[in-house]
Scaffold this active site. Sequence first.
Site, PDB file in Angstrom:
ATOM      1  N   CYS A   2      28.459 -33.862  47.468  1.00 36.27           N
ATOM      2  CA  CYS A   2      30.022 -34.319  46.208  1.00 36.27           C
ATOM      3  C   CYS A   2      29.409 -33.213  45.039  1.00 36.27           C
ATOM      4  CB  CYS A   2      29.551 -35.177  45.648  1.00 36.27           C
ATOM      5  SG  CYS A   2      29.866 -36.500  47.109  1.00 36.27           S
ATOM      6  N   ARG A  27      31.982 -28.117  46.765  1.00 35.02           N
ATOM      7  CA  ARG A  27      31.702 -29.344  47.093  1.00 35.02           C
ATOM      8  C   ARG A  27      31.755 -30.455  47.618  1.00 35.02           C
ATOM      9  NH1 ARG A  27      25.976 -28.014  46.483  1.00 35.02           N
ATOM     10  NH2 ARG A  27      26.031 -30.689  46.362  1.00 35.02           N
ATOM     11  N   TRP A  76      32.943 -35.954  48.374  1.00 35.08           N
ATOM     12  CA  TRP A  76      33.424 -35.428  49.913  1.00 35.08           C
ATOM     13  C   TRP A  76      32.743 -36.823  50.779  1.00 35.08           C
ATOM     14  CZ3 TRP A  76      29.459 -33.791  54.430  1.00 35.08           C
ATOM     15  CH2 TRP A  76      30.229 -33.603  55.069  1.00 35.08           C
ATOM     16  N   ASN A 102      25.287 -37.577  43.780  1.00 34.63           N
ATOM     17  CA  ASN A 102      25.112 -36.599  45.360  1.00 34.63           C
ATOM     18  C   ASN A 102      24.664 -37.317  46.295  1.00 34.63           C
ATOM     19  OD1 ASN A 102      25.847 -34.331  47.075  1.00 34.63           O
ATOM     20  ND2 ASN A 102      24.575 -33.026  46.558  1.00 34.63           N
ATOM     21  N   GLY A 103      24.580 -37.310  47.089  1.00 37.13           N
ATOM     22  CA  GLY A 103      23.423 -37.677  48.546  1.00 37.13           C
ATOM     23  C   GLY A 103      23.726 -38.811  49.376  1.00 37.13           C
ATOM     24  N   GLU A 480      30.036 -15.393  65.328  1.00 45.36           N
ATOM     25  CA  GLU A 480      30.244 -15.330  64.330  1.00 45.36           C
ATOM     26  C   GLU A 480      32.019 -15.986  64.326  1.00 45.36           C
ATOM     27  OE1 GLU A 480      29.267 -16.921  61.531  1.00 45.36           O
ATOM     28  OE2 GLU A 480      30.626 -15.666  59.336  1.00 45.36           O
ATOM     29  N   LYS A 484      34.248 -18.580  62.406  1.00 43.04           N
ATOM     30  CA  LYS A 484      35.050 -18.714  61.108  1.00 43.04           C
ATOM     31  C   LYS A 484      36.052 -18.967  61.755  1.00 43.04           C
ATOM     32  CE  LYS A 484      32.885 -18.117  58.616  1.00 43.04           C
ATOM     33  NZ  LYS A 484      31.382 -17.655  58.194  1.00 43.04           N
ATOM     34  N   GLU A 487      36.701 -22.678  62.191  1.00 37.55           N
ATOM     35  CA  GLU A 487      36.265 -23.370  60.508  1.00 37.55           C
ATOM     36  C   GLU A 487      36.982 -23.572  59.971  1.00 37.55           C
ATOM     37  OE1 GLU A 487      32.545 -22.453  58.562  1.00 37.55           O
ATOM     38  OE2 GLU A 487      33.293 -20.621  59.195  1.00 37.55           O
ATOM     39  N   HIS A 503      29.393 -16.788  84.565  1.00 30.03           N
ATOM     40  CA  HIS A 503      28.511 -18.140  84.723  1.00 30.03           C
ATOM     41  C   HIS A 503      29.318 -19.181  84.590  1.00 30.03           C
ATOM     42  CE1 HIS A 503      24.977 -15.534  86.216  1.00 30.03           C
ATOM     43  NE2 HIS A 503      25.474 -14.684  85.051  1.00 30.03           N
ATOM     44  N   LYS A 602      30.676 -26.394  51.533  1.00 34.37           N
ATOM     45  CA  LYS A 602      30.024 -25.842  51.010  1.00 34.37           C
ATOM     46  C   LYS A 602      28.891 -25.412  51.922  1.00 34.37           C
ATOM     47  CE  LYS A 602      29.041 -21.663  50.318  1.00 34.37           C
ATOM     48  NZ  LYS A 602      29.782 -20.943  51.441  1.00 34.37           N
TER      49      LYS A 602
HETATM   50  C1  F6R Z   1      29.167 -21.179  57.782  1.00 33.57           C
HETATM   51  C2  F6R Z   1      29.469 -21.610  57.386  1.00 33.57           C
HETATM   52  C3  F6R Z   1      27.414 -22.624  57.396  1.00 33.57           C
HETATM   53  C4  F6R Z   1      26.998 -22.412  57.002  1.00 33.57           C
HETATM   54  C5  F6R Z   1      25.251 -23.652  57.177  1.00 33.57           C
HETATM   55  C6  F6R Z   1      24.644 -23.474  56.418  1.00 33.57           C
HETATM   56  O1  F6R Z   1      31.031 -20.212  57.626  1.00 33.57           O
HETATM   57  O2  F6R Z   1      29.153 -21.339  56.147  1.00 33.57           O
HETATM   58  O3  F6R Z   1      27.553 -22.427  58.524  1.00 33.57           O
HETATM   59  O4  F6R Z   1      26.068 -20.841  57.514  1.00 33.57           O
HETATM   60  O5  F6R Z   1      26.122 -24.541  57.018  1.00 33.57           O
HETATM   61  O6  F6R Z   1      24.131 -22.946  54.860  1.00 33.57           O
HETATM   62  P1  F6R Z   1      23.067 -22.094  53.787  1.00 33.57           P
HETATM   63  O7  F6R Z   1      23.598 -20.813  54.444  1.00 33.57           O
HETATM   64  O8  F6R Z   1      23.874 -22.682  52.768  1.00 33.57           O
HETATM   65  O9  F6R Z   1      22.194 -22.995  54.556  1.00 33.57           O
END
Ligand code: F6R
Length: 607
Positions: A2, A27, A76, A102-103, A480, A484, A487, A503, A602
Amino acid sequence: MCGIVGYIGKPKPIAEGLEALKRLEYRGYDSAGMAAYDPKEREVMCIKAVGKIEKLEKKLKGINIKASPFLFYTRWATHGGVTEQNCHPHSDCKGNIWVAHNGIIENYQQLKEKLVGEGHKFLSETDTEVIPHLLEHAFKGDIAKAVQKVVPLLRGAFALVIIAKQDPTRLVAVRKSAPLLVGIGKREYIAASDPSAVVGMTKEVVYLDDGEMAVMSDKGYTVQDINGNHLKKKVDFIDWNIEDAQKGGYEHFMLKEIMEQPETIADTMRGRFGKEAGTAKLGGLEVVGDRLKNIERVHILAMGTAYLAGLVGEQLISEHARIPVDTDPASEFRYRKPIIEKNTAYLFISQSGETADTLAALREVKQQGGLTLGIINVVGSSVAREVEAGLYNHVGPEIGVASTKAFTSQLALLAFLAAFFANRKEKKLPEITEGLKKIPGILARMLKDTRQIQKLAQKYAKIDNMLYIGRKYQYPIALEGALKLKEISYVHAEGFSGGELKHGPIALIDERVPTVALCLSDSVYEKMMSNIQEIKARNGPIIAVATEGDKEIAKIADDVLYIPRVPEPLAPLLSVVPLQLFAYFMALLRGYDPDKPRNLAKSVTVE
Ligand code: F6R
């Protein structure tokens, strides 16, 4: 996960708190709330709304009070559904003490049962609500003292900001395993989850460490340990502007962050080239220079996109510095009872520096005496503070939930690390360092026109499944690209190495399942071409990412996205960019907000 903001100082219109909160919306954004003390009425006003922050903003229209202290919060959900009742701030039975958190409080069930037994009335299903009720017990007129008594009872992770109607000249902020800092203004203070919320008011900040509590009033602030002992803390300076945390004219943060990659990669590289071609100058590692001399292995630990950057780094460092490298998701490593080796450097990659699994793995390695290094973007974050030495990305705040500019910056730093380790063996990597210098210019040219990618997204906007394949340096880019797409556009997407195709995954191929094939003119080109032929033979549509000048690929692939030729180890810095844009346009065409994908936040500060 959050976002929290707490303010104390000269009474301010609550709209200013809302502005600070908006910069934390990445967040968490399923609901938002505020509690503000109105000194005229001597009352706390609490308003909450389900949905994005605009919903709260609408409810606050026409409320013209000037308040201090106040709390703002964006949620969140972790415990309890997305409802107004579950949104913070939460209060005690009397509406005296207000808390934004937050937590996660792990022992909240036991605490709640006890409190309910004692007659406390709970209004939400959250873990957080136990805190104001515990504080109610402990409160004897001084909110800071009450916090000191309650914090030892809490297990889990928390960043808390707290106000009390009966002690309205103080704001208390306390931290354990969740990010929290204090912005220092002129007789006004703002406690927040991250610096983007405070830059509107001040650039001076104090980052709280675990077990620390800040007590603020309009006269000053102190940082104390949980027993009330005063601590001396360093004041840091935020070296970026409020505009950096805003969209800069783009429709979405994600697009802004994709488009600014030529500059962010240049920022990452600044000052890191050695005098001679092929050498790297990494000042951030100097403090452990002696220990690095004996390093025989590197172990990279990270999550999500940062982990995928690690997989590219593994290739780069092992192929070019000839040091064995392992890469693991931190979440799996930490539960493996890992054997920590003396001559291994453990490298933690994290944009936020607050990812719970990465942090836990880091602490495990430290506890066993391993050498810890970091690649981190957020200055002053937990990973940044806890590693022994590290490199900052210097790409400014990354706000879009999907990581883009942090990823390419991580790749650039890993290329520097390959040169750094090679240099220690008297080897230079001129192809890599000189190639890196050209990347920003090449990328700027690539990003000038995105229409082809937009059209491609229009062609595939309605598909349900998509595969991504690549080999060697492009294998992590296939993963990756798929990450992307899934997500932010919610298309089911999977990445594989080209070699794995036969395989199992090839069973999925038919005319409704397109494959993005990363088929650059590199050392595995022939192998990738064979994989593409196998897919075409089963009527699978192919979108190829290929090197400019490759005419052969155009004969087989349905669509080709060309990228300029660069040395093979640096090609991931370019090939990922069309995939970022493709995912972005797919999300828009499918009607989703790419900055705020469902179910994601995030920074993943819980396991
Ligand atoms: C995907 C994404 C996540 C972060 C992951 C690690 O687009 O952003 O997979 O890469 O949660 O986050 P950090 O880099 O902040 O440790």
